[in-house]
Design a protein around this motif. Structure first.
Motif, PDB file in Angstrom:
ATOM      1  N   HIS A   1       0.822  18.607 -11.460  1.00  0.00           N
ATOM      2  CA  HIS A   1      -0.499  18.917 -12.419  1.00  0.00           C
ATOM      3  C   HIS A   1      -1.405  17.657 -12.081  1.00  0.00           C
ATOM      4  O   HIS A   1      -0.793  15.955 -12.394  1.00  0.00           O
ATOM      5  CB  HIS A   1      -0.410  19.427 -14.066  1.00  0.00           C
ATOM      6  CG  HIS A   1      -1.835  19.389 -14.284  1.00  0.00           C
ATOM      7  ND1 HIS A   1      -2.698  20.538 -14.194  1.00  0.00           N
ATOM      8  CD2 HIS A   1      -2.065  18.725 -15.752  1.00  0.00           C
ATOM      9  CE1 HIS A   1      -3.300  20.348 -15.948  1.00  0.00           C
ATOM     10  NE2 HIS A   1      -2.985  19.163 -16.181  1.00  0.00           N
ATOM     11  N   ASN A   2      -2.262  17.946 -12.183  1.00  0.00           N
ATOM     12  CA  ASN A   2      -3.197  16.898 -11.833  1.00  0.00           C
ATOM     13  C   ASN A   2      -2.939  14.987 -11.175  1.00  0.00           C
ATOM     14  O   ASN A   2      -2.564  13.984 -12.261  1.00  0.00           O
ATOM     15  CB  ASN A   2      -4.074  16.246 -13.235  1.00  0.00           C
ATOM     16  CG  ASN A   2      -4.939  15.159 -13.464  1.00  0.00           C
ATOM     17  OD1 ASN A   2      -6.152  14.696 -12.092  1.00  0.00           O
ATOM     18  ND2 ASN A   2      -5.555  14.379 -13.893  1.00  0.00           N
ATOM     19  N   PRO A   3      -2.270  15.296  -9.970  1.00  0.00           N
ATOM     20  CA  PRO A   3      -1.814  14.235  -9.576  1.00  0.00           C
ATOM     21  C   PRO A   3      -2.802  12.467  -9.625  1.00  0.00           C
ATOM     22  O   PRO A   3      -3.694  12.874  -9.168  1.00  0.00           O
ATOM     23  CB  PRO A   3      -1.352  14.108  -7.947  1.00  0.00           C
ATOM     24  CG  PRO A   3      -1.925  15.188  -7.985  1.00  0.00           C
ATOM     25  CD  PRO A   3      -1.992  16.113  -8.977  1.00  0.00           C
ATOM     26  N   PRO A   4      -2.179  11.340  -9.936  1.00  0.00           N
ATOM     27  CA  PRO A   4      -2.498  10.228  -9.648  1.00  0.00           C
ATOM     28  C   PRO A   4      -2.392  10.240  -8.137  1.00  0.00           C
ATOM     29  O   PRO A   4      -2.386  10.649  -6.905  1.00  0.00           O
ATOM     30  CB  PRO A   4      -1.951   9.612  -9.563  1.00  0.00           C
ATOM     31  CG  PRO A   4      -0.617  10.023  -9.707  1.00  0.00           C
ATOM     32  CD  PRO A   4      -1.060  11.473  -9.860  1.00  0.00           C
ATOM     33  N   HIS A   5      -4.005   9.750  -7.883  1.00  0.00           N
ATOM     34  CA  HIS A   5      -4.249   9.077  -6.445  1.00  0.00           C
ATOM     35  C   HIS A   5      -3.391   8.051  -5.934  1.00  0.00           C
ATOM     36  O   HIS A   5      -2.991   6.998  -7.177  1.00  0.00           O
ATOM     37  CB  HIS A   5      -6.320   8.692  -6.625  1.00  0.00           C
ATOM     38  CG  HIS A   5      -6.091   7.753  -5.473  1.00  0.00           C
ATOM     39  ND1 HIS A   5      -5.555   6.628  -4.528  1.00  0.00           N
ATOM     40  CD2 HIS A   5      -7.651   8.349  -4.233  1.00  0.00           C
ATOM     41  CE1 HIS A   5      -6.224   7.242  -3.309  1.00  0.00           C
ATOM     42  NE2 HIS A   5      -7.200   7.457  -3.358  1.00  0.00           N
ATOM     43  N   PRO A   6      -2.392   7.952  -4.997  1.00  0.00           N
ATOM     44  CA  PRO A   6      -2.013   6.787  -4.960  1.00  0.00           C
ATOM     45  C   PRO A   6      -2.248   5.354  -4.637  1.00  0.00           C
ATOM     46  O   PRO A   6      -1.167   4.925  -4.652  1.00  0.00           O
ATOM     47  CB  PRO A   6      -1.577   7.493  -2.808  1.00  0.00           C
ATOM     48  CG  PRO A   6      -2.724   8.319  -2.737  1.00  0.00           C
ATOM     49  CD  PRO A   6      -3.065   8.973  -3.613  1.00  0.00           C
ATOM     50  N   GLY A   7      -3.142   5.306  -4.824  1.00  0.00           N
ATOM     51  CA  GLY A   7      -3.643   3.391  -5.033  1.00  0.00           C
ATOM     52  C   GLY A   7      -3.145   3.161  -6.612  1.00  0.00           C
ATOM     53  O   GLY A   7      -3.054   2.230  -6.796  1.00  0.00           O
ATOM     54  N   GLU A   8      -3.386   3.915  -7.482  1.00  0.00           N
ATOM     55  CA  GLU A   8      -2.674   4.222  -8.654  1.00  0.00           C
ATOM     56  C   GLU A   8      -2.094   3.537  -8.910  1.00  0.00           C
ATOM     57  O   GLU A   8      -0.752   2.460  -9.174  1.00  0.00           O
ATOM     58  CB  GLU A   8      -3.239   5.200  -9.777  1.00  0.00           C
ATOM     59  CG  GLU A   8      -4.645   5.360 -10.115  1.00  0.00           C
ATOM     60  CD  GLU A   8      -4.237   7.139 -10.891  1.00  0.00           C
ATOM     61  OE1 GLU A   8      -3.985   6.576 -12.053  1.00  0.00           O
ATOM     62  OE2 GLU A   8      -5.201   7.860 -10.723  1.00  0.00           O
ATOM     63  N   ILE A   9      -0.827   4.169  -7.527  1.00  0.00           N
ATOM     64  CA  ILE A   9       1.021   3.244  -7.969  1.00  0.00           C
ATOM     65  C   ILE A   9       0.909   2.530  -6.816  1.00  0.00           C
ATOM     66  O   ILE A   9       2.017   1.768  -7.484  1.00  0.00           O
ATOM     67  CB  ILE A   9       1.828   5.314  -6.938  1.00  0.00           C
ATOM     68  CG1 ILE A   9       1.510   6.765  -8.146  1.00  0.00           C
ATOM     69  CG2 ILE A   9       2.668   4.914  -7.486  1.00  0.00           C
ATOM     70  CD1 ILE A   9       1.471   6.952  -9.132  1.00  0.00           C
TER      71      ILE A   9
ATOM     72  N   LEU B   1       1.886  -3.586  -6.350  1.00  0.00           N
ATOM     73  CA  LEU B   1       1.691  -5.027  -5.750  1.00  0.00           C
ATOM     74  C   LEU B   1       1.662  -5.478  -7.254  1.00  0.00           C
ATOM     75  O   LEU B   1       1.030  -6.550  -7.100  1.00  0.00           O
ATOM     76  CB  LEU B   1       0.191  -4.574  -5.464  1.00  0.00           C
ATOM     77  CG  LEU B   1       0.483  -3.769  -3.606  1.00  0.00           C
ATOM     78  CD1 LEU B   1      -0.832  -3.584  -3.119  1.00  0.00           C
ATOM     79  CD2 LEU B   1       1.518  -3.984  -3.146  1.00  0.00           C
ATOM     80  N   SER B   2       1.788  -4.823  -8.324  1.00  0.00           N
ATOM     81  CA  SER B   2       1.540  -6.185  -9.430  1.00  0.00           C
ATOM     82  C   SER B   2       2.050  -7.043  -9.543  1.00  0.00           C
ATOM     83  O   SER B   2       0.925  -8.403 -10.419  1.00  0.00           O
ATOM     84  CB  SER B   2       2.036  -4.762 -10.755  1.00  0.00           C
ATOM     85  OG  SER B   2       3.076  -5.075 -11.014  1.00  0.00           O
TER      86      SER B   2
END
Length: 93
Positions: free
Chosen positions: A5-13, A18-19
């Motif tokens: 349900h409402n998957p995040p954009h892969p960029g968020e992951i 990369l944090s």
């Protein structure tokens, strides 16, 4: 396969992965420009097949992992935006 349900954009992951590094360092290691990586991380660009391979080699994920996440995101949003009527196509025996 169940869809999220409402998957995040892969960029968020990817941003979480990369944090511990800078975008400049990550882009250099991936062999892409910082703006190209920034667009993906900030959800302004999709993960391409080439970027998926680069990420899989750099992060140790399986090929297709990031692209699959992108497809789930794209399909979820497309289903909500698609308003046209489509006629069924039947196979002639």
């Amino acid at each position: 396969m169940s869809r999220m349900h409402n998957p995040p954009h892969p960029g968020e992951i990817l941003a979480e992965w990369l944090s511990e590094t800078t975008l400049v360092d990550a882009a250099e290691r991936l062999g892409v420009t910082r703006p190209a990586l920034s667009r993906v991380v900030n959800g302004r660009a999709s993960v391409s097949a080439e970027m998926d391979i680069r990420l899989s080699k750099a992060l140790g994920t399986t090929p297709g992992f990031w692209l699959s996440m992108q497809a789930q995101y794209d399909i979820w949003h497309a289903e909500r935006e698609f308003k046209e009527h489509v006629e069924p196509i039947y196979k002639i025996a």
